[in-house]
Design an enzyme around this catalytic site. Structure first.
Site, PDB file in Angstrom:
ATOM      1  N   ASP A  13      -2.792   0.570   6.848  1.00 49.07           N
ATOM      2  CA  ASP A  13      -1.631   1.237   6.154  1.00 49.07           C
ATOM      3  C   ASP A  13      -1.066  -0.844   5.715  1.00 49.07           C
ATOM      4  OD1 ASP A  13      -1.411   3.858   4.588  1.00 49.07           O
ATOM      5  OD2 ASP A  13      -1.408   4.433   7.449  1.00 49.07           O
TER       6      ASP A  13
ATOM      7  N   GLU B 131      -0.842  -1.147  -4.530  1.00 44.34           N
ATOM      8  CA  GLU B 131      -2.299  -0.537  -5.059  1.00 44.34           C
ATOM      9  C   GLU B 131      -2.043   1.114  -5.963  1.00 44.34           C
ATOM     10  OE1 GLU B 131      -4.185   2.286  -2.451  1.00 44.34           O
ATOM     11  OE2 GLU B 131      -5.355   0.593  -1.891  1.00 44.34           O
TER      12      GLU B 131
ATOM     13  N   ASP C  42       0.443  -0.754  -0.054  1.00 43.18           N
ATOM     14  CA  ASP C  42      -0.233   0.286   0.400  1.00 43.18           C
ATOM     15  C   ASP C  42       1.080   1.620  -0.057  1.00 43.18           C
ATOM     16  OD1 ASP C  42      -2.649   1.716   0.019  1.00 43.18           O
ATOM     17  OD2 ASP C  42      -1.904   1.764   2.350  1.00 43.18           O
TER      18      ASP C  42
END
Length: 176
Positions: A141, A68, A7
């Site tokens: 996160d 991501e 992430d």
């Protein structure tokens, strides 16, 4: 299959490693958040992130990496930092010879919760349940990185097989 989920973020970058197979609950291998000091120069921050991601790849030996995909936000500065951190993650994986697949936040949410509109609380709850954890991964996160790894375990392997089958169909016998 062992998947490293990233992430990306310049201040906080979630890193999660999951062992799993499509349709089955996964197993947590590792989760962390790599932090960089906002007062440091950009190059130093990206270098720290690169070193940490490279170390995690070498230590946990994932077979594939899920990152991501950056999406448009109102704050251009945040988007730039996220994009730069994502590029560092892709580069670290490429240097290790690992395939990388990128997912939008809504793709990950749909894979994990069944809804592309799920909120952080719902995502964290599902990651906790799917990995059979005693407590939710914190901060968000960390949970997001694990969600990316789970999403890829479930979706990415099927997508890779489909792409290979389509390529073989277009090019029977492997001729150019």
């Amino acid at each position: 299959m062992r998947v490293l989920g990233v992430d990306p973020g310049l201040t906080r970058c979630g890193v999660g490693v999951v062992d799993g197979r499509p349709g089955r609950p996964g197993t947590l291998v590792f989760v962390d958040v790599v932090r960089t000091d906002p007062d440091l120069e950009l190059g130093d921050r990206l270098l720290h992130l690169s070193r940490e991601l490279t170390r995690h790849i070498a230590e946990h030996r994932p077979q594939e990496v899920a990152v991501e995909r950056v999406f448009a936000q109102h704050n251009v500065r945040t988007v730039m930092g996220t994009a730069q951190a994502g590029a560092v993650a892709v580069l670290a994986a490429a240097q290790a010879g690992l395939p990388v697949r990128m997912y939008t936040p809504s793709e990950v949410k749909a894979a994990i919760t069944g809804s592309g509109q799920a909120d952080k609380r719902q995502m964290t709850a599902m990651v906790t349940r799917l990995l059979r954890l005693d407590s939710p991964p914190r901060p968000a996160d960390a949970a997001d990185a694990l969600a990316l790894a789970i999403c890829h375990t479930w979706r990415g392997t099927a997508q890779s097989r489909l792409a290979a089958a389509l390529a073989a169909q277009r090019n029977p016998g492997g001729r150019s």
